[in-house]
Design a protein around this motif. Sequence first.
Motif, PDB file in Angstrom:
ATOM      1  N   GLU A 160       0.828  -1.201   0.000  1.00  0.00           N
ATOM      2  CA  GLU A 160       0.000   0.000   0.000  1.00  0.00           C
ATOM      3  C   GLU A 160       0.870   1.263   0.000  1.00  0.00           C
ATOM      4  N   MET A 161       2.014   1.197   0.676  1.00  0.00           N
ATOM      5  CA  MET A 161       2.894   2.357   0.758  1.00  0.00           C
ATOM      6  C   MET A 161       3.482   2.718  -0.607  1.00  0.00           C
ATOM      7  N   ILE A 162       3.814   1.708  -1.411  1.00  0.00           N
ATOM      8  CA  ILE A 162       4.427   2.002  -2.707  1.00  0.00           C
ATOM      9  C   ILE A 162       3.394   2.007  -3.845  1.00  0.00           C
ATOM     10  N   TYR A 163       2.138   1.703  -3.528  1.00  0.00           N
ATOM     11  CA  TYR A 163       1.123   1.567  -4.574  1.00  0.00           C
ATOM     12  C   TYR A 163       0.962   2.825  -5.435  1.00  0.00           C
ATOM     13  N   THR A 174      -0.015  -3.947 -15.897  1.00  0.00           N
ATOM     14  CA  THR A 174       0.840  -4.542 -14.856  1.00  0.00           C
ATOM     15  C   THR A 174       0.229  -4.335 -13.476  1.00  0.00           C
ATOM     16  N   ILE A 175      -0.259  -3.132 -13.219  1.00  0.00           N
ATOM     17  CA  ILE A 175      -0.908  -2.845 -11.940  1.00  0.00           C
ATOM     18  C   ILE A 175      -2.116  -3.753 -11.736  1.00  0.00           C
ATOM     19  N   GLN A 176      -2.904  -3.930 -12.768  1.00  0.00           N
ATOM     20  CA  GLN A 176      -4.110  -4.754 -12.665  1.00  0.00           C
ATOM     21  C   GLN A 176      -3.760  -6.210 -12.367  1.00  0.00           C
ATOM     22  N   GLN A 177      -2.702  -6.723 -12.992  1.00  0.00           N
ATOM     23  CA  GLN A 177      -2.278  -8.101 -12.739  1.00  0.00           C
ATOM     24  C   GLN A 177      -1.839  -8.283 -11.289  1.00  0.00           C
ATOM     25  N   LEU A 178      -1.045  -7.332 -10.808  1.00  0.00           N
ATOM     26  CA  LEU A 178      -0.592  -7.397  -9.419  1.00  0.00           C
ATOM     27  C   LEU A 178      -1.776  -7.322  -8.459  1.00  0.00           C
ATOM     28  N   GLU A 203       3.813 -18.361  -6.596  1.00  0.00           N
ATOM     29  CA  GLU A 203       4.962 -18.329  -7.506  1.00  0.00           C
ATOM     30  C   GLU A 203       4.745 -17.317  -8.626  1.00  0.00           C
ATOM     31  N   ALA A 204       3.515 -17.236  -9.125  1.00  0.00           N
ATOM     32  CA  ALA A 204       3.206 -16.273 -10.188  1.00  0.00           C
ATOM     33  C   ALA A 204       3.362 -14.844  -9.685  1.00  0.00           C
ATOM     34  N   LEU A 205       2.876 -14.584  -8.472  1.00  0.00           N
ATOM     35  CA  LEU A 205       2.985 -13.246  -7.890  1.00  0.00           C
ATOM     36  C   LEU A 205       4.448 -12.901  -7.608  1.00  0.00           C
ATOM     37  N   GLN A 206       5.199 -13.878  -7.113  1.00  0.00           N
ATOM     38  CA  GLN A 206       6.612 -13.641  -6.839  1.00  0.00           C
ATOM     39  C   GLN A 206       7.365 -13.290  -8.122  1.00  0.00           C
TER      40      GLN A 206
END
Length: 261
Positions: A160-163, A174-178, A203-206
């Motif tokens: 949330e801090m870096i969002y 990219t934002i939507q996928q994350l 693993e996908a998120l990493q």
Amino acid sequence: MLKKFILITALLFAILIFPVYAESSSNLDKLDNISDKALEMAKLKRYDDSEKMLTYFSDQFIKKTAIEPILDMDELRIITVAHNEALLAIRDMNKGDSEKINSVTKFRLVMDAVKSTHQPLWTEMEDQMMNSFNQTKDAAFKQDATAFNNQLNLFLSQYEMIYPSLKVDLSKETIQQLDTRIQYIDHYRPEVMRESGSQKEFEALQEELTSVFEEMGQDDTDPSLWWVIISTGSIIIMTLSYVGFRKYEGDREKPKKERED
């Protein structure tokens, strides 16, 4: 003579463009410095001084963006929202020290993301975030509910801090996928711990998080500077091409004229 005239025109174009670029960069640097001072004051728990710097930022932000369009509409909106949140947090007597500092940090990271084109400050949180993420993943596989919830909450607060900064630097896709992957893990916490297939989701998120942090260190040249270089180079290339073409036409016409004479 014509060649010299066109080359001088190209150089004058570059000279006129560079001060505009430098002025924009200077205004962003000033705003960025103000946000940095606001964070320094917050970390020292000098919240009155931090509030003064945030208020001063607002005044300067309005003046500089009114004089010159140094930001696009998305950047204006993101900075304004982060600034308002930081100012409200600093003024809220019920907020704890960590909440105040985190809010001003979020704003500071946004301002730096707008100014920086290479390794913005938010990328320095990679180790912290990946450590929290890995511990969240390990706790999920061990089905340790307490550790899983604690580590996931920590990771979410860091995200949330870096969002807002991510919204400045990354594409909407990219934002939507994350967001989709993180929201799934957060919303379906019990299922994520029980289901063996959740490992693929982690693993996908990493992989996506690692890719995001790595990509921000690839290009260290300001796109505006590239635009100046390309524009000036294009003019020079066209000039040389034109002069070469005229010379070629002159050389070809010379024998014909001699025959006619």
